[in-house]
Design a protein around this motif. Structure first.
Motif, mmCIF file in Angstrom:
data_model
loop_
_atom_site.group_PDB
_atom_site.id
_atom_site.type_symbol
_atom_site.label_atom_id
_atom_site.label_comp_id
_atom_site.label_asym_id
_atom_site.label_seq_id
_atom_site.Cartn_x
_atom_site.Cartn_y
_atom_site.Cartn_z
ATOM 1 N N SER A 121 0.841 -1.183 0.000
ATOM 2 C CA SER A 121 0.000 0.000 0.000
ATOM 3 C C SER A 121 0.880 1.238 0.000
ATOM 4 O O SER A 121 2.009 1.219 0.459
ATOM 5 C CB SER A 121 -0.911 0.013 1.234
ATOM 6 N N PHE A 122 0.315 2.341 -0.520
ATOM 7 C CA PHE A 122 1.106 3.541 -0.686
ATOM 8 C C PHE A 122 0.558 4.659 0.191
ATOM 9 O O PHE A 122 -0.624 4.732 0.469
ATOM 10 C CB PHE A 122 1.081 4.003 -2.159
ATOM 11 N N THR A 123 1.452 5.553 0.603
ATOM 12 C CA THR A 123 1.050 6.680 1.427
ATOM 13 C C THR A 123 1.284 7.965 0.663
ATOM 14 O O THR A 123 2.142 8.042 -0.206
ATOM 15 C CB THR A 123 1.862 6.726 2.738
ATOM 16 N N LEU A 124 0.522 8.988 0.989
ATOM 17 C CA LEU A 124 0.662 10.268 0.336
ATOM 18 C C LEU A 124 1.749 11.092 0.994
ATOM 19 O O LEU A 124 2.143 10.862 2.131
ATOM 20 C CB LEU A 124 -0.670 11.037 0.404
ATOM 21 N N ALA A 125 2.236 12.091 0.261
ATOM 22 C CA ALA A 125 3.242 12.981 0.813
ATOM 23 C C ALA A 125 2.616 13.851 1.890
ATOM 24 O O ALA A 125 1.414 14.086 1.911
ATOM 25 C CB ALA A 125 3.810 13.863 -0.291
ATOM 26 N N PRO A 126 3.422 14.348 2.838
ATOM 27 C CA PRO A 126 2.897 15.177 3.909
ATOM 28 C C PRO A 126 2.298 16.460 3.374
ATOM 29 O O PRO A 126 2.797 17.041 2.414
ATOM 30 C CB PRO A 126 4.141 15.468 4.763
ATOM 31 N N TRP A 181 9.927 21.410 -11.219
ATOM 32 C CA TRP A 181 9.771 20.277 -10.313
ATOM 33 C C TRP A 181 9.406 20.723 -8.901
ATOM 34 O O TRP A 181 9.698 21.852 -8.490
ATOM 35 C CB TRP A 181 11.047 19.433 -10.287
ATOM 36 N N GLN A 182 8.774 19.803 -8.175
ATOM 37 C CA GLN A 182 8.526 19.943 -6.740
ATOM 38 C C GLN A 182 8.867 18.615 -6.075
ATOM 39 O O GLN A 182 8.596 17.548 -6.642
ATOM 40 C CB GLN A 182 7.064 20.286 -6.456
ATOM 41 N N LEU A 183 9.455 18.686 -4.905
ATOM 42 C CA LEU A 183 9.888 17.482 -4.206
ATOM 43 C C LEU A 183 9.578 17.619 -2.723
ATOM 44 O O LEU A 183 9.851 18.658 -2.116
ATOM 45 C CB LEU A 183 11.393 17.284 -4.444
ATOM 46 N N TRP A 184 8.981 16.562 -2.164
ATOM 47 C CA TRP A 184 8.686 16.502 -0.744
ATOM 48 C C TRP A 184 9.516 15.383 -0.104
ATOM 49 O O TRP A 184 9.645 14.288 -0.670
ATOM 50 C CB TRP A 184 7.208 16.211 -0.496
ATOM 51 N N THR A 185 10.056 15.647 1.087
ATOM 52 C CA THR A 185 10.799 14.626 1.818
ATOM 53 C C THR A 185 10.198 14.460 3.205
ATOM 54 O O THR A 185 9.422 15.297 3.672
ATOM 55 C CB THR A 185 12.285 14.997 1.982
ATOM 56 N N SER A 228 11.220 13.953 7.433
ATOM 57 C CA SER A 228 12.111 14.747 8.282
ATOM 58 C C SER A 228 13.573 14.336 8.157
ATOM 59 O O SER A 228 14.466 15.082 8.555
ATOM 60 C CB SER A 228 11.666 14.640 9.742
ATOM 61 N N SER A 229 13.827 13.169 7.582
ATOM 62 C CA SER A 229 15.198 12.695 7.391
ATOM 63 C C SER A 229 15.730 12.986 5.991
ATOM 64 O O SER A 229 16.862 12.618 5.671
ATOM 65 C CB SER A 229 15.264 11.181 7.650
ATOM 66 N N GLY A 230 14.923 13.611 5.157
ATOM 67 C CA GLY A 230 15.351 13.945 3.804
ATOM 68 C C GLY A 230 15.047 12.901 2.763
ATOM 69 O O GLY A 230 15.434 13.044 1.592
ATOM 70 N N VAL A 231 14.339 11.831 3.136
ATOM 71 C CA VAL A 231 14.007 10.763 2.187
ATOM 72 C C VAL A 231 12.794 11.191 1.352
ATOM 73 O O VAL A 231 11.775 11.622 1.889
ATOM 74 C CB VAL A 231 13.720 9.447 2.921
ATOM 75 N N ILE A 232 12.902 11.044 0.049
ATOM 76 C CA ILE A 232 11.869 11.539 -0.862
ATOM 77 C C ILE A 232 10.557 10.779 -0.684
ATOM 78 O O ILE A 232 10.531 9.554 -0.696
ATOM 79 C CB ILE A 232 12.345 11.430 -2.324
ATOM 80 N N GLN A 233 9.466 11.544 -0.557
ATOM 81 C CA GLN A 233 8.129 10.974 -0.453
ATOM 82 C C GLN A 233 7.291 11.200 -1.710
ATOM 83 O O GLN A 233 6.443 10.381 -2.044
ATOM 84 C CB GLN A 233 7.390 11.596 0.741
ATOM 85 N N ARG A 234 7.576 12.326 -2.374
ATOM 86 C CA ARG A 234 6.794 12.660 -3.573
ATOM 87 C C ARG A 234 7.645 13.518 -4.492
ATOM 88 O O ARG A 234 8.421 14.363 -4.029
ATOM 89 C CB ARG A 234 5.514 13.398 -3.180
ATOM 90 N N PHE A 235 7.487 13.309 -5.809
ATOM 91 C CA PHE A 235 8.249 14.059 -6.801
ATOM 92 C C PHE A 235 7.320 14.370 -7.963
ATOM 93 O O PHE A 235 6.734 13.466 -8.562
ATOM 94 C CB PHE A 235 9.448 13.237 -7.278
ATOM 95 N N VAL A 236 7.157 15.663 -8.278
ATOM 96 C CA VAL A 236 6.268 16.099 -9.352
ATOM 97 C C VAL A 236 7.082 16.920 -10.345
ATOM 98 O O VAL A 236 7.778 17.867 -9.962
ATOM 99 C CB VAL A 236 5.100 16.947 -8.821
ATOM 100 N N THR A 237 7.002 16.568 -11.625
ATOM 101 C CA THR A 237 7.705 17.327 -12.657
ATOM 102 C C THR A 237 6.753 17.723 -13.770
ATOM 103 O O THR A 237 5.771 17.024 -14.051
ATOM 104 C CB THR A 237 8.859 16.510 -13.276
ATOM 105 N N THR A 238 7.065 18.854 -14.407
ATOM 106 C CA THR A 238 6.332 19.302 -15.583
ATOM 107 C C THR A 238 7.357 19.671 -16.648
ATOM 108 O O THR A 238 8.241 20.491 -16.405
ATOM 109 C CB THR A 238 5.444 20.519 -15.267
#
Length: 270
Positions: free
Chosen positions: A12-17, A197-201, A203-213
């Motif tokens: 299962s997948f979780t959404l970015a914060p 681009w937009q990138l969410w991590t 608190s440890s800097g691990v990528i949770q979501r990445f959006v590019t156009t």
């Protein structure tokens, strides 16, 4: 009859914060956080929605990537249109080593379920077949140049980064991946075209979501890709099809169709 054999169950997948939360400390470096994920027999799950110009409807991908000590070593995915509900409308692919394995729309010999396309080792990375993203976040050099100058803004559970990068900048650090035609735009012409681009991590800097156009050199919109990651560090072993199930691509009389976005031109054709 269902067109593909499911090899591994996707988690299962979780959404970015999304909710606000103040954090005064400087944002951790996502590049260093990514490198720490490269452990043998570990990996990450993902889900992705991509909308390409002149393509309707958008496609949805989900699956997993297996890491070694230097990055991805195998990947699997399912692909379907976002409005598809019948399991028979899903397709799957598996990549590892020097091969991409896919099914075929043409009749295959008895007991053959996969067509194998092979490339010189190292030319095609498994994650290339997995995502529609132009920027390879699993390549530390590409991620480093993408993030150059970007400051992380604190959000709930982590940080949000945003910016843009050109193909010319990416090409300097990963020529084989970015140096050829993308979306019908010639290399020299597209050199200054930007990928926003937009990138969410976390608190440890691990990528949770990445959006590019992606945009053309003249500013025309080309595609938007939204990828979400989950279960970083999970045990991940992705089996390749057995030799008894596989037929070489040169033994197939007609070239099979592929899931949207997959290409026979190799890593650089993305």
């Amino acid at each position: 009859m269902r067109r593909w054999i499911v090899l591994v169950a996707a988690a299962s997948f979780t959404l970015a914060p999304t909710a606000a939360s103040a954090q005064s400390a400087a944002a951790p470096d996502p590049v260093q956080a990514m490198k720490k994920q490269f452990r043998a027999e570990r990996g990450v799950d993902f889900t992705e929605v991509a909308l390409l110009r002149d393509a309707d409807p958008p496609t949805r991908r989900q699956g997993g990537i297996q890491f070694g000590t230097r990055g991805p070593v195998a990947a699997y995915l399912t692909v379907r249109d976002v409005n598809a509900t019948d399991p028979e409308d899903e397709t799957e692919a598996v990549a590892g080593g020097d091969a991409l394995y896919t099914t075929s729309d043409v009749p295959l010999p008895k007991d053959k379920n996969w067509v194998a396309y092979r490339y010189p080792k190292g030319q095609v990375a498994p994650e290339f077949w997995t995502t529609q993203q132009t920027i390879d976040v699993f390549d530390p050099a590409s991620l480093q140049v993408t993030l150059k100058g970007a400051k992380g803004k604190a959000v709930s559970g982590g940080y949000h980064f945003q910016g843009d990068v050109t193909y010319a900048e990416l090409n300097k650090v990963a020529r084989d991946h970015y140096a050829v035609d993308v979306d019908g735009v010639k290399s020299k012409a597209k050199a200054k075209s930007k990928i926003k681009w937009q990138l969410w991590t976390n608190s440890s800097g691990v990528i949770q979501r990445f959006v590019t156009t992606n945009y053309s050199p003249k500013g025309a919109w080309l595609k938007r890709v939204d990828t979400r990651f989950s279960e970083w560090g999970r045990w991940q072993m992705i089996p390749m099809p057995g030799v008894e199930e596989v037929i070489a691509s040169n033994e197939v009389g007609k070239v099979p169709s592929f899931p949207t976005g997959l290409s026979l031109k190799g890593r650089a054709a993305h």
